[in-house]
Enzyme design. Structure first.
Site, PDB file in Angstrom:
ATOM      1  N   SER A   1      44.683  -2.653 -17.748  1.00 43.69           N
ATOM      2  CA  SER A   1      44.397  -1.237 -17.560  1.00 43.69           C
ATOM      3  C   SER A   1      45.307  -0.397 -18.436  1.00 43.69           C
ATOM      4  O   SER A   1      46.454  -0.770 -18.697  1.00 43.69           O
ATOM      5  CB  SER A   1      44.607  -0.883 -16.090  1.00 43.69           C
ATOM      6  OG  SER A   1      44.835   0.495 -15.936  1.00 43.69           O
TER       7      SER A   1
ATOM      8  N   GLU B   1      31.886  -8.504 -15.734  1.00 45.48           N
ATOM      9  CA  GLU B   1      31.306  -7.225 -15.302  1.00 45.48           C
ATOM     10  C   GLU B   1      30.296  -6.712 -16.324  1.00 45.48           C
ATOM     11  O   GLU B   1      29.245  -6.185 -15.974  1.00 45.48           O
ATOM     12  CB  GLU B   1      32.413  -6.189 -15.111  1.00 45.48           C
ATOM     13  CG  GLU B   1      33.326  -6.478 -13.941  1.00 45.48           C
ATOM     14  CD  GLU B   1      34.506  -5.535 -13.927  1.00 45.48           C
ATOM     15  OE1 GLU B   1      34.438  -4.507 -13.243  1.00 45.48           O
ATOM     16  OE2 GLU B   1      35.505  -5.818 -14.629  1.00 45.48           O
TER      17      GLU B   1
ATOM     18  N   HIS C   1      24.902 -14.949   3.362  1.00 43.01           N
ATOM     19  CA  HIS C   1      25.224 -13.567   3.794  1.00 43.01           C
ATOM     20  C   HIS C   1      26.664 -13.183   3.431  1.00 43.01           C
ATOM     21  O   HIS C   1      27.259 -12.338   4.100  1.00 43.01           O
ATOM     22  CB  HIS C   1      25.035 -13.405   5.312  1.00 43.01           C
ATOM     23  CG  HIS C   1      23.750 -13.947   5.835  1.00 43.01           C
ATOM     24  ND1 HIS C   1      22.608 -13.191   5.985  1.00 43.01           N
ATOM     25  CD2 HIS C   1      23.402 -15.207   6.213  1.00 43.01           C
ATOM     26  CE1 HIS C   1      21.628 -13.948   6.461  1.00 43.01           C
ATOM     27  NE2 HIS C   1      22.078 -15.179   6.598  1.00 43.01           N
TER      28      HIS C   1
ATOM     29  N   LYS D   1      47.185  -4.754 -13.652  1.00 43.68           N
ATOM     30  CA  LYS D   1      45.782  -5.134 -13.546  1.00 43.68           C
ATOM     31  C   LYS D   1      45.399  -6.316 -14.427  1.00 43.68           C
ATOM     32  O   LYS D   1      45.838  -6.461 -15.559  1.00 43.68           O
ATOM     33  CB  LYS D   1      44.863  -3.944 -13.924  1.00 43.68           C
ATOM     34  CG  LYS D   1      44.848  -2.829 -12.931  1.00 43.68           C
ATOM     35  CD  LYS D   1      44.453  -3.238 -11.515  1.00 43.68           C
ATOM     36  CE  LYS D   1      43.009  -3.657 -11.400  1.00 43.68           C
ATOM     37  NZ  LYS D   1      42.088  -2.515 -11.543  1.00 43.68           N
TER      38      LYS D   1
END
Ligand code: ARG
Length: 455
Positions: free
Chosen positions: A275, A288, A154, A281
């Site tokens: 970025s 992804e 969970h 970043k």
């Protein structure tokens, strides 16, 4: 260019309709397979006495010339499909004899034969890529064998495990993916050629011999089934979508666990991006993208499934729509596996960070085990520890921060040695079962894994 243009007298060619009917842009990837199948079929015709040795020779050299012509560039677009292209060019090259190659043969069986020839090589290639990735998983597991890692359910911390155990989970998922591909090969290795358009052939073609000559295990059993079957593609598309799913699941972990909130993993610079605006970043774009691309593999499966589900027996032109999902899925999944492997090599678990996020509540189950070892029935022990957890949370303490007196308020079974429970490594070592995170079991697990990929 049509193979059937004498069927009509006044048929006007409408460029839009011709283009709509044609599949050359989608099925050209089958060119090599079409040549291979045509060579084998010419030999079968020769063995059946349909063409003599001289004609066979001319057809075979003709097919070689077709290959050369295609290599040096022909206007493929004017042909309806790859089968038409090869036959038409063959006739251009060698004339009348070329017109004999199609004796008793149908594009209905050619297309599915070509797909199987193409696919069997690709499936084996994908299996090799998976094995490569499995080897990487093993080396990552070995490199960080002893690192303690929080196991989650969970997405809440559950029990401590070894990082190696956690990452080896991926090995077994890939093993199942591999087995699904292997399963698909069983049907792929049945040759449809010799089925004719749907009813079989009047020629004396030895299909067993033909299958052998093309490297297939056996001929298909039923000509009607053979020309209409695309379930072997669905098998592969399902297997491929499962690979994508497994890579996506672990990508998700790597994305989440490398975020600032977790910092379990440091990603190497080469698998990170930044970025255009925010200079600080460090983004996990590759994981992804793997996660993002995974969904479309299911859509390839789905689109072919829907194409097939309402089709009457046997061949229907709808089947021409199988090429895009087939070709895209195979080429795209190969890329996904290779990229994932590179990225997996670039992750490093950072043990200090990991340990700093783990609290001793993860050892509550170990505390239950402690009481059970001292004769307290499990359900009772579970209840006692539940109350202790409740109280500790209320007082803002960790389990290991409670005193013996506090423990004793809940059960007389607690002794001074209770504090030995609060050790993540010991917790891992106390697991004993086959397949558990116990270091000895994990070592054996890796050994079995290594045997599976060493062949
Ligand atoms: N281009 C066709 C396909 O991909 C080949 C089979 C054509 N057969 C036919 N009867 N028109 O399915």
């Amino acid at each position: 260019m049509k193979l059937w243009d004498r069927r009509f007298k006044d048929r006007k060619e409408d460029p839009l309709l011709e283009k709509f009917n044609s599949s050359i842009e989608e099925d050209f990837f089958l060119f090599g397979a079409e040549i291979e199948a045509s060579r084998a079929y010419a030999r079968a015709l020769n063995r059946a006495g349909v063409i003599d040795d001289d004609e066979l020779k001319r057809i075979l050299t003709g097919l070689d010339r077709v290959v050369q012509r295609v290599r040096s560039g022909v206007d493929a677009k004017k042909f309806e499909d790859v089968h038409t292209l090869v036959e038409a060019l063959l006739i251009e090259e060698i004339g009348e004899t070329g017109k004999k190659l199609h004796t008793g043969r149908s594009r209905n069986e050619q297309v599915v034969t070509d797909e199987k020839i193409w696919l069997r090589g690709k499936v084996i290639y994908l299996i090799d890529l998976l094995v490569d990735l499995q080897r990487t998983v093993i080396s990552v597991a070995e490199e960080y064998f002893d690192v303690i890692f929080p196991g989650y359910t969970h997405l809440q911390q559950a029990q401590p495990v070894l990082f190696s155990h956690y990452i080896m989970g991926l090995f077994w998922a890939l093993e199942r993916d591999k087995n699904r591909l292997l399963f698909s090969l069983r049907e792929i290795m049945k040759l449809p050629l010799g089925s004719g358009a749907l009813a079989g052939s009047t020629l004396d073609i030895d299909r067993r011999e033909l299958a052998k000559s093309l490297g297939f295990r056996e001929p298909s059993e039923n000509s009607m089934d053979a020309v209409s079957d695309r379930s072997f593609i669905l098998d592969v598309l399902y297997a491929v979508s499962m690979i994508a799913l497994d890579l996506s699941r672990y990508s998700e972990d790597f994305i989440v666990f490398s975020s600032r909130e977790f910092r379990f993993f440091e990603l190497s610079d080469s698998i990170s991006t930044s970025s255009s605006l925010m200079p600080q970043k460090k983004n996990p774009d590759f994981f992804e993208l793997i996660r993002g691309k995974a969904g479309k593999f299911l859509s390839y499966f789905q689109s072919l499934y829907v194409t097939l589900k309402g089709l009457p027996m046997t061949y229907n032109k709808d089947l021409q729509e199988d090429k895009i999902p087939l070709f895209n899925a195979i080429t795209e999944i190969g890329e996904l596996i290779v990229v994932f492997k590179k990225c997996l090599e670039g992750i490093r678990p950072v043990e200090e960070e990991i340990l700093s996020r783990m609290d001793t509540f993860m050892l509550a189950t170990d505390l239950v085990d402690y009481l059970v070892d001292r004769g307290v029935p499990f359900r009772e022990a579970h209840g006692i520890v539940g109350e202790i957890v409740y109280m500790a949370h209320k007082e803002g303490k960790e389990l290991a921060e409670l005193s013996l007196d506090e423990f004793k308020k809940y059960s007389e079974a607690f002794e001074e040695d209770v504090f030995r429970v609060f050790d993540f490594r010991k917790s891992v070592e106390r697991k004993r079962t086959y397949g558990s995170t116990n270091p000895d079991r994990v070592r054996e697990q890796i050994e079995r894994a290594r045997n599976l990929v060493s062949k």
